[in-house]
Design a protein around this motif. Sequence first.
Motif, PDB file in Angstrom:
ATOM      1  N   ILE A 141     -68.809  42.702 -87.994  1.00 12.41           N
ATOM      2  CA  ILE A 141     -67.590  42.163 -87.363  1.00 12.41           C
ATOM      3  C   ILE A 141     -67.998  41.183 -86.270  1.00 12.41           C
ATOM      4  O   ILE A 141     -68.856  41.482 -85.435  1.00 12.41           O
ATOM      5  CB  ILE A 141     -66.758  43.320 -86.741  1.00 12.41           C
ATOM      6  N   GLU A 142     -67.353  40.022 -86.268  1.00 11.36           N
ATOM      7  CA  GLU A 142     -67.665  39.029 -85.226  1.00 11.36           C
ATOM      8  C   GLU A 142     -66.730  39.142 -84.036  1.00 11.36           C
ATOM      9  O   GLU A 142     -67.138  39.052 -82.887  1.00 11.36           O
ATOM     10  CB  GLU A 142     -67.521  37.615 -85.795  1.00 11.36           C
ATOM     11  N   HIS A 143     -65.436  39.309 -84.354  1.00 15.94           N
ATOM     12  CA  HIS A 143     -64.436  39.270 -83.284  1.00 15.94           C
ATOM     13  C   HIS A 143     -63.790  40.649 -83.143  1.00 15.94           C
ATOM     14  O   HIS A 143     -63.134  41.126 -84.074  1.00 15.94           O
ATOM     15  CB  HIS A 143     -63.376  38.205 -83.579  1.00 15.94           C
ATOM     16  N   PHE A 144     -63.986  41.243 -81.986  1.00 16.72           N
ATOM     17  CA  PHE A 144     -63.494  42.599 -81.726  1.00 16.72           C
ATOM     18  C   PHE A 144     -62.294  42.484 -80.785  1.00 16.72           C
ATOM     19  O   PHE A 144     -62.350  41.793 -79.763  1.00 16.72           O
ATOM     20  CB  PHE A 144     -64.597  43.418 -81.055  1.00 16.72           C
ATOM     21  N   HIS A 145     -61.197  43.141 -81.149  1.00 14.27           N
ATOM     22  CA  HIS A 145     -60.002  43.179 -80.294  1.00 14.27           C
ATOM     23  C   HIS A 145     -59.790  44.634 -79.887  1.00 14.27           C
ATOM     24  O   HIS A 145     -59.918  45.529 -80.711  1.00 14.27           O
ATOM     25  CB  HIS A 145     -58.768  42.685 -81.059  1.00 14.27           C
ATOM     26  N   HIS A 146     -59.409  44.841 -78.641  1.00 15.67           N
ATOM     27  CA  HIS A 146     -59.327  46.220 -78.150  1.00 15.67           C
ATOM     28  C   HIS A 146     -58.061  46.404 -77.318  1.00 15.67           C
ATOM     29  O   HIS A 146     -57.810  45.636 -76.381  1.00 15.67           O
ATOM     30  CB  HIS A 146     -60.561  46.515 -77.286  1.00 15.67           C
ATOM     31  N   VAL A 147     -57.265  47.429 -77.681  1.00 13.82           N
ATOM     32  CA  VAL A 147     -56.078  47.740 -76.876  1.00 13.82           C
ATOM     33  C   VAL A 147     -56.489  48.735 -75.799  1.00 13.82           C
ATOM     34  O   VAL A 147     -56.895  49.866 -76.086  1.00 13.82           O
ATOM     35  CB  VAL A 147     -54.933  48.311 -77.739  1.00 13.82           C
ATOM     36  N   SER A 148     -56.428  48.274 -74.586  1.00 12.89           N
ATOM     37  CA  SER A 148     -56.773  49.115 -73.438  1.00 12.89           C
ATOM     38  C   SER A 148     -55.469  49.496 -72.736  1.00 12.89           C
ATOM     39  O   SER A 148     -54.434  49.665 -73.386  1.00 12.89           O
ATOM     40  CB  SER A 148     -57.717  48.321 -72.533  1.00 12.89           C
ATOM     41  N   THR A 149     -55.464  49.600 -71.439  1.00 14.51           N
ATOM     42  CA  THR A 149     -54.240  49.866 -70.680  1.00 14.51           C
ATOM     43  C   THR A 149     -54.340  49.178 -69.325  1.00 14.51           C
ATOM     44  O   THR A 149     -55.449  49.050 -68.773  1.00 14.51           O
ATOM     45  CB  THR A 149     -54.018  51.382 -70.473  1.00 14.51           C
ATOM     46  N   ALA A 150     -53.194  48.758 -68.806  1.00 17.44           N
ATOM     47  CA  ALA A 150     -53.192  48.165 -67.462  1.00 17.44           C
ATOM     48  C   ALA A 150     -53.691  49.173 -66.428  1.00 17.44           C
ATOM     49  O   ALA A 150     -54.163  48.786 -65.354  1.00 17.44           O
ATOM     50  CB  ALA A 150     -51.785  47.687 -67.103  1.00 17.44           C
ATOM     51  N   TYR A 151     -53.617  50.482 -66.801  1.00 16.36           N
ATOM     52  CA  TYR A 151     -53.980  51.514 -65.827  1.00 16.36           C
ATOM     53  C   TYR A 151     -55.479  51.802 -65.770  1.00 16.36           C
ATOM     54  O   TYR A 151     -55.887  52.777 -65.131  1.00 16.36           O
ATOM     55  CB  TYR A 151     -53.117  52.764 -66.055  1.00 16.36           C
ATOM     56  N   VAL A 152     -56.285  50.922 -66.372  1.00 17.00           N
ATOM     57  CA  VAL A 152     -57.723  50.972 -66.044  1.00 17.00           C
ATOM     58  C   VAL A 152     -57.905  50.587 -64.576  1.00 17.00           C
ATOM     59  O   VAL A 152     -58.967  50.776 -64.010  1.00 17.00           O
ATOM     60  CB  VAL A 152     -58.585  50.043 -66.943  1.00 17.00           C
ATOM     61  N   CYS A 153     -56.823  50.076 -63.971  1.00 12.75           N
ATOM     62  CA  CYS A 153     -56.874  49.761 -62.530  1.00 12.75           C
ATOM     63  C   CYS A 153     -56.904  51.030 -61.694  1.00 12.75           C
ATOM     64  O   CYS A 153     -57.182  50.972 -60.489  1.00 12.75           O
ATOM     65  CB  CYS A 153     -55.673  48.911 -62.122  1.00 12.75           C
ATOM     66  N   GLY A 154     -56.609  52.205 -62.328  1.00 15.30           N
ATOM     67  CA  GLY A 154     -56.647  53.462 -61.589  1.00 15.30           C
ATOM     68  C   GLY A 154     -55.683  53.451 -60.411  1.00 15.30           C
ATOM     69  O   GLY A 154     -54.522  53.050 -60.536  1.00 15.30           O
ATOM     70  N   LEU A 155     -56.186  53.867 -59.263  1.00 14.97           N
ATOM     71  CA  LEU A 155     -55.324  54.019 -58.088  1.00 14.97           C
ATOM     72  C   LEU A 155     -55.346  52.785 -57.195  1.00 14.97           C
ATOM     73  O   LEU A 155     -54.999  52.867 -56.012  1.00 14.97           O
ATOM     74  CB  LEU A 155     -55.773  55.259 -57.290  1.00 14.97           C
ATOM     75  N   ARG A 156     -55.744  51.665 -57.767  1.00 15.46           N
ATOM     76  CA  ARG A 156     -55.810  50.446 -56.952  1.00 15.46           C
ATOM     77  C   ARG A 156     -54.442  50.051 -56.412  1.00 15.46           C
ATOM     78  O   ARG A 156     -53.414  50.307 -57.029  1.00 15.46           O
ATOM     79  CB  ARG A 156     -56.340  49.270 -57.785  1.00 15.46           C
ATOM     80  N   THR A 157     -54.467  49.398 -55.258  1.00 12.65           N
ATOM     81  CA  THR A 157     -53.250  48.801 -54.719  1.00 12.65           C
ATOM     82  C   THR A 157     -53.485  47.290 -54.639  1.00 12.65           C
ATOM     83  O   THR A 157     -54.573  46.817 -54.970  1.00 12.65           O
ATOM     84  CB  THR A 157     -52.938  49.364 -53.318  1.00 12.65           C
TER      85      THR A 157
END
Length: 390
Positions: A141-157
């Motif tokens: 595979i050359e092009h990898f697409h990944h569904v993550s989440t906006a909440y990888v930001c954790g507890l950031r403000t």
Amino acid sequence: MNAATSRDCTVATPFLAVTGATGLLGSYLVRDLLLAGRNLALIVRRDRKKSAETRVESLIHRWEETLDAELPRPVVLEGDLSQPQCGLSDEDRHWMHWNCSELLNNAASLSFRGEDRSGEPWLTNVTGTCNTIALAREVGIEHFHHVSTAYVCGLRTGTALEDEIDVGQAFGNDYETSKCEAEKMVRAAGFSSATVYRPSIIVGDSQTGYTSTYHGFFAGLRLGHTLLTRVVKGSTSGPALLGLLGVNQADHKNFVPVDWVSEVITHAIGTPAARGRTFHVTHPNPLSMHTVGRVIQEAVETYSAAASPDDPDLCDERWFADNLRTQLDVYHSYFRNDPVFDRRNTEEIAGHIPCPPLDDATLLRMSQFAIDCDFGRRQGRPTVPSASAP
Ligand SMILES: NC(=O)c1ccc[n+]([C@@H]2O[C@H](COP(=O)([O-])OP(=O)(O)OC[C@H]3O[C@@H](n4cnc5c(N)ncnc54)[C@H](OP(=O)(O)O)[C@@H]3O)[C@@H](O)[C@H]2O)c1
């Protein structure tokens, strides 16, 4: 084209392999990618009763009924991400090698807590992503697409930039930690391009209210709905309960309708300029917790059956709030204030696809759908006839 024939030969137009097709977002991605003319190969596990083929066939069939149109059949590859090589047979990996040039990893476990890293959410989100990356590399595979989440930001403000990932943030739950680890693995894997999509909290279909998962907004709605059977109408004052739950009404949460998330990801996958970038697939106008509390109150008071005033088991507002607080503990991180999600990449690539407003009418339609189908226990029918819910 059907699965059997399409697997017999090497095709001129390469396939996009997709994981998580049977889930809420995955089902919309399958619809939109097929309508966009993509050849799809779906990596799907069997469930207790049905084979992967049968599950995919019923998904496509439901879309065909809704759209009143025939859809091409994807190739079905039976596999489980938690297994080495995603549990795919030698034959299926061989077929992928000759036919798939891109892979969209959308599967995940949405379990919030998991003390044991051999269980969920770690098993699918971390081990599964690792296995998917290894499979993708093995089959070229050359092009990898990944569904993550906006909440990888954790507890950031403050503001979370699309290009940031690990800035030493703490996390609200194991799900967020596992998704952040997965995203970092994808970035480090060395594909020609790795493109990351980070939705915020996905709610139902903006047109029909359809959903098949009940996280975030629906978790609050479900508890309100269940507990209303123990209190009289009016005891569930949204603002008062938010106060008792310790939720600041001025805080904001970012919700996005599933149909829009799918449309944006489908467009980005087909746009070479999007490759290698990260997208906050988030709403430009987050909702205040005051609005969320008010809509949940209105929804349960309109669509749920409240206890009658002469019910001997009737409970008071304090009982309602205590139960809500206890049961919502695991979701507490959902109801904290969100940072500002920078969405410049999303605006640049998909700014022409406006995110539908999540006004009261839309949220009430989603709430009605969820309550009518008893949060997935019954077959749900969309409340507005439309061509966009399976
Ligand atoms: N829902 C949200 O609010 C939200 C917000 C931000 C990001 N996301 C991300 O969006 C993506 C889709 O989420 P969703 O809401 O559509 O979730 P979902 O409805 O729970 O669907 C999850 C999908 O992943 C598949 N899956 C899970 N474990 C697997 C395994 N070990 N092997 C193969 N397939 C597996 C499931 O297959 P089965 O049908 O066999 O279980 C299902 O198709 C996920 O990456 C999630 O992290 C979701």
